[in-house]
Design a protein around this motif. Structure first.
Motif, mmCIF file in Angstrom:
data_model
loop_
_atom_site.group_PDB
_atom_site.id
_atom_site.type_symbol
_atom_site.label_atom_id
_atom_site.label_comp_id
_atom_site.label_asym_id
_atom_site.label_seq_id
_atom_site.Cartn_x
_atom_site.Cartn_y
_atom_site.Cartn_z
ATOM 1 N N THR A 1 -68.551 -54.314 -40.986
ATOM 2 C CA THR A 1 -68.743 -52.894 -40.597
ATOM 3 C C THR A 1 -69.464 -51.934 -41.527
ATOM 4 O OG1 THR A 1 -66.680 -52.174 -41.344
ATOM 5 C CG2 THR A 1 -66.736 -53.293 -39.241
ATOM 6 N N ARG A 2 -69.769 -50.945 -40.924
ATOM 7 C CA ARG A 2 -70.481 -49.914 -41.929
ATOM 8 C C ARG A 2 -69.526 -49.728 -43.058
ATOM 9 N NH1 ARG A 2 -72.380 -44.055 -39.578
ATOM 10 N NH2 ARG A 2 -73.612 -45.741 -38.095
ATOM 11 N N GLY A 3 -68.274 -49.338 -42.843
ATOM 12 C CA GLY A 3 -67.449 -49.048 -43.942
ATOM 13 C C GLY A 3 -67.103 -50.014 -44.962
ATOM 14 N N SER A 4 -67.073 -51.357 -44.460
ATOM 15 C CA SER A 4 -66.822 -52.396 -45.327
ATOM 16 C C SER A 4 -68.152 -52.888 -46.091
ATOM 17 C CB SER A 4 -66.474 -53.668 -44.600
ATOM 18 O OG SER A 4 -67.296 -54.181 -43.825
ATOM 19 N N MET A 5 -69.269 -52.581 -45.722
ATOM 20 C CA MET A 5 -70.448 -52.950 -46.334
ATOM 21 C C MET A 5 -70.718 -51.775 -47.332
ATOM 22 S SD MET A 5 -71.254 -55.922 -45.322
ATOM 23 C CE MET A 5 -72.592 -56.010 -46.228
ATOM 24 N N LEU A 6 -70.259 -50.678 -47.105
ATOM 25 C CA LEU A 6 -70.601 -49.526 -47.776
ATOM 26 C C LEU A 6 -69.645 -49.619 -49.165
ATOM 27 C CD1 LEU A 6 -70.741 -46.387 -45.513
ATOM 28 C CD2 LEU A 6 -72.704 -47.146 -47.064
ATOM 29 N N ALA A 7 -68.438 -50.188 -48.966
ATOM 30 C CA ALA A 7 -67.452 -50.328 -49.828
ATOM 31 C C ALA A 7 -67.746 -51.348 -50.825
ATOM 32 C CB ALA A 7 -66.114 -50.773 -49.351
ATOM 33 N N ALA A 8 -68.258 -52.526 -50.173
ATOM 34 C CA ALA A 8 -68.605 -53.744 -50.997
ATOM 35 C C ALA A 8 -70.007 -53.574 -51.597
ATOM 36 C CB ALA A 8 -68.994 -55.086 -49.881
ATOM 37 N N GLY A 9 -71.105 -52.613 -51.147
ATOM 38 C CA GLY A 9 -71.965 -52.524 -52.158
ATOM 39 C C GLY A 9 -71.764 -51.450 -53.108
ATOM 40 N N ALA A 10 -70.826 -50.359 -52.842
ATOM 41 C CA ALA A 10 -70.526 -49.660 -54.060
ATOM 42 C C ALA A 10 -69.795 -50.353 -55.126
ATOM 43 C CB ALA A 10 -69.763 -48.637 -53.591
ATOM 44 N N ILE A 11 -68.779 -51.249 -54.877
ATOM 45 C CA ILE A 11 -68.242 -52.084 -55.835
ATOM 46 C C ILE A 11 -69.331 -52.967 -56.601
ATOM 47 C CG2 ILE A 11 -66.572 -53.916 -56.294
ATOM 48 C CD1 ILE A 11 -64.938 -52.738 -53.800
ATOM 49 N N SER A 12 -70.166 -53.481 -55.764
ATOM 50 C CA SER A 12 -71.121 -54.260 -56.401
ATOM 51 C C SER A 12 -72.112 -53.556 -57.272
ATOM 52 C CB SER A 12 -71.835 -55.132 -55.418
ATOM 53 O OG SER A 12 -71.031 -55.960 -54.675
ATOM 54 N N GLY A 13 -72.366 -52.115 -57.064
ATOM 55 C CA GLY A 13 -73.184 -51.564 -57.964
ATOM 56 C C GLY A 13 -72.568 -51.244 -59.261
ATOM 57 N N VAL A 14 -71.223 -51.005 -59.310
ATOM 58 C CA VAL A 14 -70.590 -50.828 -60.408
ATOM 59 C C VAL A 14 -70.411 -52.221 -61.286
ATOM 60 C CG1 VAL A 14 -68.400 -50.050 -61.816
ATOM 61 C CG2 VAL A 14 -69.374 -48.794 -59.647
ATOM 62 N N SER A 15 -69.715 -53.332 -60.539
ATOM 63 C CA SER A 15 -69.420 -54.269 -61.394
ATOM 64 C C SER A 15 -70.869 -55.201 -61.364
ATOM 65 C CB SER A 15 -68.604 -55.317 -60.435
ATOM 66 O OG SER A 15 -68.973 -55.472 -59.009
ATOM 67 N N GLY A 16 -71.484 -55.270 -60.603
ATOM 68 C CA GLY A 16 -72.999 -56.084 -60.965
ATOM 69 C C GLY A 16 -73.711 -55.460 -61.935
ATOM 70 N N THR A 17 -73.704 -54.066 -62.192
ATOM 71 C CA THR A 17 -74.492 -53.505 -63.179
ATOM 72 C C THR A 17 -73.681 -53.551 -64.714
ATOM 73 O OG1 THR A 17 -75.332 -51.782 -61.826
ATOM 74 C CG2 THR A 17 -75.698 -51.325 -64.053
ATOM 75 N N ALA A 18 -72.503 -53.344 -64.703
ATOM 76 C CA ALA A 18 -71.588 -53.587 -65.855
ATOM 77 C C ALA A 18 -71.299 -55.133 -66.424
ATOM 78 C CB ALA A 18 -70.299 -52.855 -65.591
ATOM 79 N N ALA A 19 -71.236 -55.870 -65.423
ATOM 80 C CA ALA A 19 -70.855 -57.014 -65.816
ATOM 81 C C ALA A 19 -71.719 -58.382 -65.148
ATOM 82 C CB ALA A 19 -69.410 -57.643 -65.464
ATOM 83 N N SER A 20 -72.721 -57.973 -64.184
ATOM 84 C CA SER A 20 -73.581 -58.823 -63.378
ATOM 85 C C SER A 20 -72.732 -59.579 -62.464
ATOM 86 C CB SER A 20 -74.179 -60.025 -64.499
ATOM 87 O OG SER A 20 -73.400 -60.959 -65.032
ATOM 88 N N ILE A 21 -71.461 -59.405 -61.973
ATOM 89 C CA ILE A 21 -70.542 -59.843 -61.070
ATOM 90 C C ILE A 21 -70.537 -58.986 -59.677
ATOM 91 C CG2 ILE A 21 -68.261 -60.678 -60.435
ATOM 92 C CD1 ILE A 21 -68.258 -61.399 -63.564
ATOM 93 N N GLY A 22 -71.226 -59.111 -58.871
ATOM 94 C CA GLY A 22 -71.012 -58.252 -57.675
ATOM 95 C C GLY A 22 -71.125 -59.050 -56.351
ATOM 96 N N GLY A 23 -71.466 -60.262 -56.503
ATOM 97 C CA GLY A 23 -71.529 -61.160 -55.133
ATOM 98 C C GLY A 23 -70.234 -61.427 -54.343
ATOM 99 N N PRO A 24 -69.087 -61.764 -54.896
ATOM 100 C CA PRO A 24 -67.839 -62.148 -54.248
ATOM 101 C C PRO A 24 -67.667 -61.017 -53.372
ATOM 102 C CG PRO A 24 -67.920 -62.498 -56.545
ATOM 103 C CD PRO A 24 -69.049 -61.690 -56.623
ATOM 104 N N PHE A 25 -67.583 -59.726 -53.625
ATOM 105 C CA PHE A 25 -67.150 -58.472 -52.850
ATOM 106 C C PHE A 25 -68.218 -58.404 -51.606
ATOM 107 C CE2 PHE A 25 -66.597 -57.535 -57.320
ATOM 108 C CZ PHE A 25 -65.351 -57.550 -57.116
ATOM 109 N N MET A 26 -69.598 -58.980 -51.829
ATOM 110 C CA MET A 26 -70.344 -58.769 -50.617
ATOM 111 C C MET A 26 -70.095 -60.177 -49.593
ATOM 112 S SD MET A 26 -72.454 -56.400 -50.129
ATOM 113 C CE MET A 26 -73.731 -57.341 -49.264
#
Length: 241
Positions: free
Chosen positions: A124-149
């Protein structure tokens, strides 16, 4: 001997290649599998060196496989990742290599916990916004963002999941790399290591092709998650001690 042929960097390429094999099989995994090894052996290379591979592998996947993308969920997630990326950049700029290693270890344990729980999430819009935001932080800080998506899109057909995640990784990782570069957090050593691993990425992707349809995805997932738990606990213990 030049850094391109550094035996330690080449040995780490094997872990990156294994991660590429896993990601080409189940949709994500290059960072989850290889990051624990890199942060133990050469922590100063994280997260940029792995991002260089994380943006290259999806290009290879899209060039050699189906390209059926769920564009609407992807759009929401990319907007959220763009807005959240500065927070990841701030973490990298303000912390040490050991702190990044600890973040990697904790994030992988969270990934495993999320993966084994029967959480019914829809794109949904909400879940994708949340997954994208978490990935933005974790993917940038530790290169790990895929699992949340992957969790948010778990009900998509496998080929669509892989294609959508591939486009997300290209756009999201590109934004993260630009943000880190602007903040002065990208070194020549990190870029060179990431480029050195590209042949291993291609090898891992090609190895996954012939066996993808015959792999028991559930068994592979269990093996990967077990490895991640052991590796992340080792990383956390090493960092704290």
């Amino acid at each position: 001997m030049t850094a391109w042929l550094d035996p330690t960097i080449l040995a780490l390429g094997l872990a990156v290649g294994l991660g590429a094999f896993v990601q080409s099989s189940i949709g994500f995994g290059i960072a989850v599998v290889s990051a624990p090894v890199i942060v133990v052996v050469e922590p100063q290379l994280m997260p940029v060196s792995l991002m260089v591979c994380a943006i290259f592998l999806p290009c290879v996947q899209l060039a050699s496989g189906p390209r059926e993308v769920s564009w609407r969920p992807l759009g929401w997630s990319l907007v959220a990742r763009l807005l959240a990326t500065p927070f990841g950049v701030l973490i990298v700029a303000a912390t040490s290599a050991d702190a990044i290693a600890l973040i990697v270890g904790v994030l992988i344990l969270i990934t495993v916990a999320v993966s084994v729980r029967a959480v019914d999430v829809r794109p949904t819009r909400g879940s994708m916004l949340a997954a994208g935001a978490i990935s933005g932080v974790s993917g940038t800080a530790a290169s790990i963002g895929g699992p949340f998506m992957a969790l948010a899109m778990q009900h998509e057909p496998p080929h669509r999941l892989r294609s959508t995640l591939a486009v997300f990784f290209i756009g999201g990782t590109g934004v993260s790399l630009v943000g880190l570069a602007l903040a002065g957090q990208v070194s020549t050593e990190q870029l060179q290591a990431g480029l050195t691993w590209w042949p291993f990425v291609v090898a891992g992707h090609l190895a996954a092709g012939p066996v993808r349809s015959r792999l028991d995805a559930r068994v592979l997932r269990r093996v990967v998650l077990t490895f991640c738990v052991v590796a992340s606990l080792g990383v956390i213990t090493r960092t704290l001690l």
